[in-house]
Design a protein around this motif. Structure first.
Motif, mmCIF file in Angstrom:
data_model
loop_
_atom_site.group_PDB
_atom_site.id
_atom_site.type_symbol
_atom_site.label_atom_id
_atom_site.label_comp_id
_atom_site.label_asym_id
_atom_site.label_seq_id
_atom_site.Cartn_x
_atom_site.Cartn_y
_atom_site.Cartn_z
ATOM 1 N N HIS A 56 140.011 -82.287 40.358
ATOM 2 C CA HIS A 56 140.577 -80.940 40.330
ATOM 3 C C HIS A 56 140.427 -80.190 41.647
ATOM 4 C CE1 HIS A 56 141.673 -80.976 36.136
ATOM 5 N NE2 HIS A 56 140.439 -81.332 35.780
ATOM 6 N N MET A 72 141.920 -85.578 31.975
ATOM 7 C CA MET A 72 141.164 -84.462 32.550
ATOM 8 C C MET A 72 142.051 -83.224 32.533
ATOM 9 S SD MET A 72 139.150 -86.170 35.717
ATOM 10 C CE MET A 72 139.866 -87.777 35.954
ATOM 11 N N ASP A 114 141.244 -77.427 30.911
ATOM 12 C CA ASP A 114 140.076 -76.795 30.305
ATOM 13 C C ASP A 114 138.823 -77.082 31.127
ATOM 14 O OD1 ASP A 114 138.641 -75.337 28.281
ATOM 15 O OD2 ASP A 114 137.907 -77.279 27.556
ATOM 16 N N SER A 115 138.635 -78.329 31.534
ATOM 17 C CA SER A 115 137.450 -78.641 32.347
ATOM 18 C C SER A 115 137.555 -77.971 33.716
ATOM 19 C CB SER A 115 137.240 -80.153 32.480
ATOM 20 O OG SER A 115 138.303 -80.768 33.159
ATOM 21 N N ARG A 116 138.753 -77.868 34.248
ATOM 22 C CA ARG A 116 138.942 -77.186 35.540
ATOM 23 C C ARG A 116 138.551 -75.715 35.422
ATOM 24 N NH1 ARG A 116 142.032 -74.432 39.124
ATOM 25 N NH2 ARG A 116 142.476 -75.450 41.101
ATOM 26 N N SER A 124 135.617 -85.336 37.331
ATOM 27 C CA SER A 124 136.719 -84.372 37.265
ATOM 28 C C SER A 124 136.675 -83.340 38.387
ATOM 29 C CB SER A 124 136.742 -83.685 35.901
ATOM 30 O OG SER A 124 135.589 -82.899 35.714
ATOM 31 N N ILE A 170 128.890 -79.001 37.701
ATOM 32 C CA ILE A 170 129.144 -79.998 36.654
ATOM 33 C C ILE A 170 128.162 -79.803 35.503
ATOM 34 C CG2 ILE A 170 129.040 -82.463 36.125
ATOM 35 C CD1 ILE A 170 130.071 -82.896 39.062
ATOM 36 N N ARG A 199 136.602 -74.338 33.183
ATOM 37 C CA ARG A 199 135.150 -74.236 32.977
ATOM 38 C C ARG A 199 134.399 -74.368 34.300
ATOM 39 N NH1 ARG A 199 135.654 -78.255 28.873
ATOM 40 N NH2 ARG A 199 134.194 -79.515 30.081
ATOM 41 N N MET A 200 134.857 -75.263 35.162
ATOM 42 C CA MET A 200 134.197 -75.431 36.457
ATOM 43 C C MET A 200 134.359 -74.188 37.330
ATOM 44 S SD MET A 200 134.756 -79.445 37.444
ATOM 45 C CE MET A 200 136.431 -79.613 36.852
ATOM 46 N N SER A 254 128.936 -76.428 33.642
ATOM 47 C CA SER A 254 130.222 -76.396 32.937
ATOM 48 C C SER A 254 130.337 -77.460 31.852
ATOM 49 C CB SER A 254 131.372 -76.584 33.931
ATOM 50 O OG SER A 254 131.366 -77.899 34.455
ATOM 51 N N ALA A 259 131.513 -80.307 32.391
ATOM 52 C CA ALA A 259 132.718 -81.070 32.713
ATOM 53 C C ALA A 259 132.349 -82.507 33.095
ATOM 54 C CB ALA A 259 133.460 -80.407 33.869
#
Length: 190
Positions: free
Chosen positions: A44, A1, A4-6, A40, A31, A8-9, A34, A36
Motif C-alpha cells: 500500500h 489486501m 481496510d488494512s490500508r 501489506s 503493523i 487502518r495503517m 493496526s 494489518a
C-alpha cells in the motif's frame, strides 16, 4: 489486501505519530498497532514511510476538519473554537499528556529529503484555517480579519497543546480558549 488494512495503517500511523513522533514510529509499529498483514504495508505504501506519513497527515487533517465543520454549521464561532479545542483536550487527557498533534509531529521532524511532508502539513493547517475563517465570516467577523483570526486560533491551540504536554495540565489550553473566545466575540461586535 483491501483498502481496510490500508485505512487502518493510516489511522494507526496518525495515532502513533501523536505519541512517538515521526522518527519514533517504524513500519513494524504501524503493523502491530493496526493489525494489518505484514507485507501489506509495502504493497500500500511503495513510497515508504514518507508516503505513509503523508497519508496520515491528510487523514488527521480531514478527521479534525470534519469536527470543525460540524460545529461551524451552527454559526457560533465560540462553539467552533470549543469543537477544535475539545478534541485536543480529549487527546491530551486520555493519553495522560503523551499525545499531541500528528501534523505538528511530522512538521517539526520533516527533513529536506521529504518536502512533501512539509507540504502536506501546511495543507492540513491551511484546511483548518479555511474552515475556521469561513465560520468566522458567517458569524459576522469582517472579511479582512477572518483569515488572520483563524490562523491565530490554529497557532494558539497548537502552542497550547505543546504547553499542556510540558506541564501535564490542561490549564494552558483552557486559558487560550478563554482568550480566543473573547477575541472572536470582539471581532464580531467590533
Amino acid at each position: 489486501m483491501g483498502t481496510d488494512s490500508r485505512e487502518r495503517m493510516v489511522r494507526s500511523a496518525a495515532y502513533l505519530f501523536r505519541e512517538r513522533g515521526y522518527s519514533g514510529t517504524a513500519f513494524r509499529d504501524v503493523i502491530a498497532h493496526s493489525g494489518a498483514p505484514r507485507g501489506s504495508i509495502y504493497h500500500h505504501f511503495p513510497g515508504g514511510k514518507v508516503e505513509l506519513a503523508e497519508e496520515a497527515v491528510r487523514y488527521a487533517a480531514e478527521f479534525l476538519n470534519a469536527g470543525i465543520q460540524a460545529a461551524a454549521e451552527g454559526g457560533d464561532p465560540a462553539a467552533t473554537v470549543d469543537a477544535f479545542v475539545g478534541w485536543w483536550r480529549q487527546v491530551l487527557v486520555k493519553s495522560e499528556f503523551r499525545a499531541g498533534c500528528p501534523v505538528v509531529a511530522v512538521t517539526v521532524e520533516s527533513h529536506d529529503d521529504a518536502p512533501q511532508l512539509t507540504k502536506a502539513a501546511a495543507a492540513a493547517f491551511d484546511r483548518w484555517e479555511d474552515t475556521l475563517a469561513t465560520c468566522l465570516g458567517n458569524a459576522g467577523v469582517p472579511d479582512d480579519r477572518c483569515g488572520r483570526l483563524a490562523r491565530m486560533i490554529v497557532a494558539a491551540v497548537e502552542g497550547a497543546t505543546i504547553l499542556c504536554r510540558a506541564h501535564r495540565d490542561v490549564r494552558p489550553l483552557d486559558d487560550v480558549v478563554t482568550e480566543l473566545k473573547a477575541m472572536t466575540a470582539a471581532a464580531i461586535t467590533g
